[in-house]
Design an enzyme around this catalytic site. Sequence first.
Site, PDB file in Angstrom:
ATOM      1  N   GLU A 191     -12.456  17.411  12.079  1.00  0.00           N
ATOM      2  CA  GLU A 191     -12.825  16.020  11.804  1.00  0.00           C
ATOM      3  C   GLU A 191     -14.185  16.089  11.116  1.00  0.00           C
ATOM      4  O   GLU A 191     -15.205  16.339  11.765  1.00  0.00           O
ATOM      5  CB  GLU A 191     -12.917  15.217  13.113  1.00  0.00           C
ATOM      6  CG  GLU A 191     -11.600  15.155  13.891  1.00  0.00           C
ATOM      7  CD  GLU A 191     -10.552  14.267  13.235  1.00  0.00           C
ATOM      8  OE1 GLU A 191     -10.926  13.408  12.407  1.00  0.00           O
ATOM      9  OE2 GLU A 191      -9.355  14.437  13.535  1.00  0.00           O
ATOM     10  N   LEU A 192     -14.187  15.900   9.795  1.00  0.00           N
ATOM     11  CA  LEU A 192     -15.396  16.187   9.023  1.00  0.00           C
ATOM     12  C   LEU A 192     -16.038  14.915   8.473  1.00  0.00           C
ATOM     13  O   LEU A 192     -15.933  13.854   9.062  1.00  0.00           O
ATOM     14  CB  LEU A 192     -15.073  17.217   7.931  1.00  0.00           C
ATOM     15  CG  LEU A 192     -14.370  18.491   8.457  1.00  0.00           C
ATOM     16  CD1 LEU A 192     -14.008  19.423   7.325  1.00  0.00           C
ATOM     17  CD2 LEU A 192     -15.227  19.206   9.488  1.00  0.00           C
ATOM     18  N   GLY A 200     -17.792  17.569  12.792  1.00  0.00           N
ATOM     19  CA  GLY A 200     -19.105  17.846  12.211  1.00  0.00           C
ATOM     20  C   GLY A 200     -19.048  17.859  10.701  1.00  0.00           C
ATOM     21  O   GLY A 200     -18.236  17.169  10.093  1.00  0.00           O
ATOM     22  N   SER A 201     -19.907  18.682  10.106  1.00  0.00           N
ATOM     23  CA  SER A 201     -20.040  18.639   8.643  1.00  0.00           C
ATOM     24  C   SER A 201     -18.970  19.478   7.950  1.00  0.00           C
ATOM     25  O   SER A 201     -18.489  20.471   8.509  1.00  0.00           O
ATOM     26  CB  SER A 201     -21.424  19.163   8.242  1.00  0.00           C
ATOM     27  OG  SER A 201     -21.468  20.565   8.470  1.00  0.00           O
ATOM     28  N   GLU A 238     -22.320  12.463   2.350  1.00  0.00           N
ATOM     29  CA  GLU A 238     -22.326  11.643   3.571  1.00  0.00           C
ATOM     30  C   GLU A 238     -23.772  11.369   3.937  1.00  0.00           C
ATOM     31  O   GLU A 238     -24.539  12.273   4.229  1.00  0.00           O
ATOM     32  CB  GLU A 238     -21.641  12.390   4.711  1.00  0.00           C
ATOM     33  CG  GLU A 238     -21.640  11.588   5.996  1.00  0.00           C
ATOM     34  CD  GLU A 238     -20.790  12.225   7.086  1.00  0.00           C
ATOM     35  OE1 GLU A 238     -20.016  11.505   7.731  1.00  0.00           O
ATOM     36  OE2 GLU A 238     -20.917  13.436   7.296  1.00  0.00           O
ATOM     37  N   ASN A 258     -23.163  12.394  17.690  1.00  0.00           N
ATOM     38  CA  ASN A 258     -23.192  10.942  17.464  1.00  0.00           C
ATOM     39  C   ASN A 258     -22.378  10.118  18.453  1.00  0.00           C
ATOM     40  O   ASN A 258     -22.694   8.960  18.696  1.00  0.00           O
ATOM     41  CB  ASN A 258     -22.820  10.602  16.014  1.00  0.00           C
ATOM     42  CG  ASN A 258     -21.441  11.059  15.630  1.00  0.00           C
ATOM     43  OD1 ASN A 258     -20.881  11.976  16.216  1.00  0.00           O
ATOM     44  ND2 ASN A 258     -20.870  10.431  14.625  1.00  0.00           N
ATOM     45  N   CYS A 278     -19.207   8.705  11.708  1.00  0.00           N
ATOM     46  CA  CYS A 278     -18.350   9.341  10.681  1.00  0.00           C
ATOM     47  C   CYS A 278     -17.721   8.307   9.751  1.00  0.00           C
ATOM     48  O   CYS A 278     -17.499   8.575   8.579  1.00  0.00           O
ATOM     49  CB  CYS A 278     -17.243  10.161  11.333  1.00  0.00           C
ATOM     50  SG  CYS A 278     -17.815  11.165  12.698  1.00  0.00           S
TER      51      CYS A 278
END
Length: 479
Positions: A253-254, A233-234, A381, A157, A287
């Site tokens: 970093e989720l 990511g997820s 999300e 992204n 995010c």
Amino acid sequence: MGEGINMKKHLFIGGKWVEGSEYAPLYAPYSGEEIAQIPQATVQEADAAIEAAHQARLAMAKMPAHQRAAILNKLANLLEERQEEAARIIALEAAKPIKTARAEIGRTIQTYRFAAEEAKRIHGETLPLDAAPGGEGRVAYTVREPLGVVGAISPFNFPMNLVAHKVGPALASGNTIVLKPASQTPLSAFFLAELLEQAGVPTGAFNVVTGSGRTIGNRIVEDPRVKVVTFTGSPGVGIGIRNRAGLKRVILELGSNSAVIVDKDTDLDKIIPRCVTGAFSFQGQVCISVQRIFVVEEVYEDFVEKFVKATRTLQLGDPLDEQTDVSAMITPGDVTRSLDWIQEAVDKGAKVATGGEANGNMLNPTVLLDVDLSVKVSCQEVFAPIVLVNKVASVDEAIELVNDSPYGLQAGVYTNNVHTAFDAAEKLQVGGVIINDIPTFRVDHMPYGGVKESGSGREGLKYAIEEMTELKLVIFNRN
């Protein structure tokens, strides 16, 4: 695009461009056209990249800070010279509208400049050991040392700036890197490798391997030569990484389902454009995209009317068109999933105020009202141009609803009451509380990261450097 369409790309390993043993086509999300042939690295090729980074680690650790800063500054200058080309790469491979892509490149340049500055101020402190009996006559100080090889796994992204948040601090602190970019956005990573090569990065200090996350990602996470894994990511993948990483340093970093709270005394005309941008910028695939809006009942009707009206003015279309606000989603599967989630919300009583249908690979910006808070568009999300607007009796009720989530990245609160603002700042269970702005606010040197399933560790250059270095204590006994 400078390097020609349908061009066969090469892996960047040990300072050389290496032809892949296998290739797969890369398609543009908007047009569906094939735009490149991307190497699908094997375990052996991933291994070669890790070995190259491992071999380069001592030279990189010894490189003086001013030299590391100079390389990062040169990189920022090269990117500035070629920013339009860089923005077009992102628009093409990620379907990010060109004006949004340009903003990302502007930020990426800033991120590398901050990294260059931070390279010069990695320092420790002196400790008064005589504060403890038995500590007399001793001198103590701390230093920060690079950990070695950083394995960076980045998302689609922000294919330039979120890579910069891994590569910048890693190089600034004297580490070496193996980068595995997202499968949909490898072109920006190859472009970065080209610029870093010109900027004079040492051989092996930066490597790019593309291909399957399972194959290469797993190798990076499990290889003992890799000392830090930084992943965006997820949550599902992030939890898997942490479980397999052993004692490695892991920065995650989720996901998030970021919320905005709107108090009754807010100037709606001023905040509506910000909220619309926060919800629909890059198709909501951000995010900290605004996903949930809780509005105090006194201004709810007014807010909804203005918000829906503003949403309907957004232009859908080709990411390379200057007028486009919203374009194709990253995959057709994401469009299908989004429509399913909207349907689930409607089945549970939600009202579609605008949007709700797709146009090829583009999902029309969607506003949902009266959403049952147990449905996916609220709990998970959404990563799509979908936002829910629900009515609350008070800011306190809204805070409870924001906290009733597995995530906690950032939250925004609009209020003119200083007590309400301080209460919210204290009670919201998130990594960042933004008063009088959307949760989508980020500048690149601030500490950024979440709590709960939104991850662990912080990005933002100074903070990422702390995660990527080891504190060493040195004591001289002068007795």
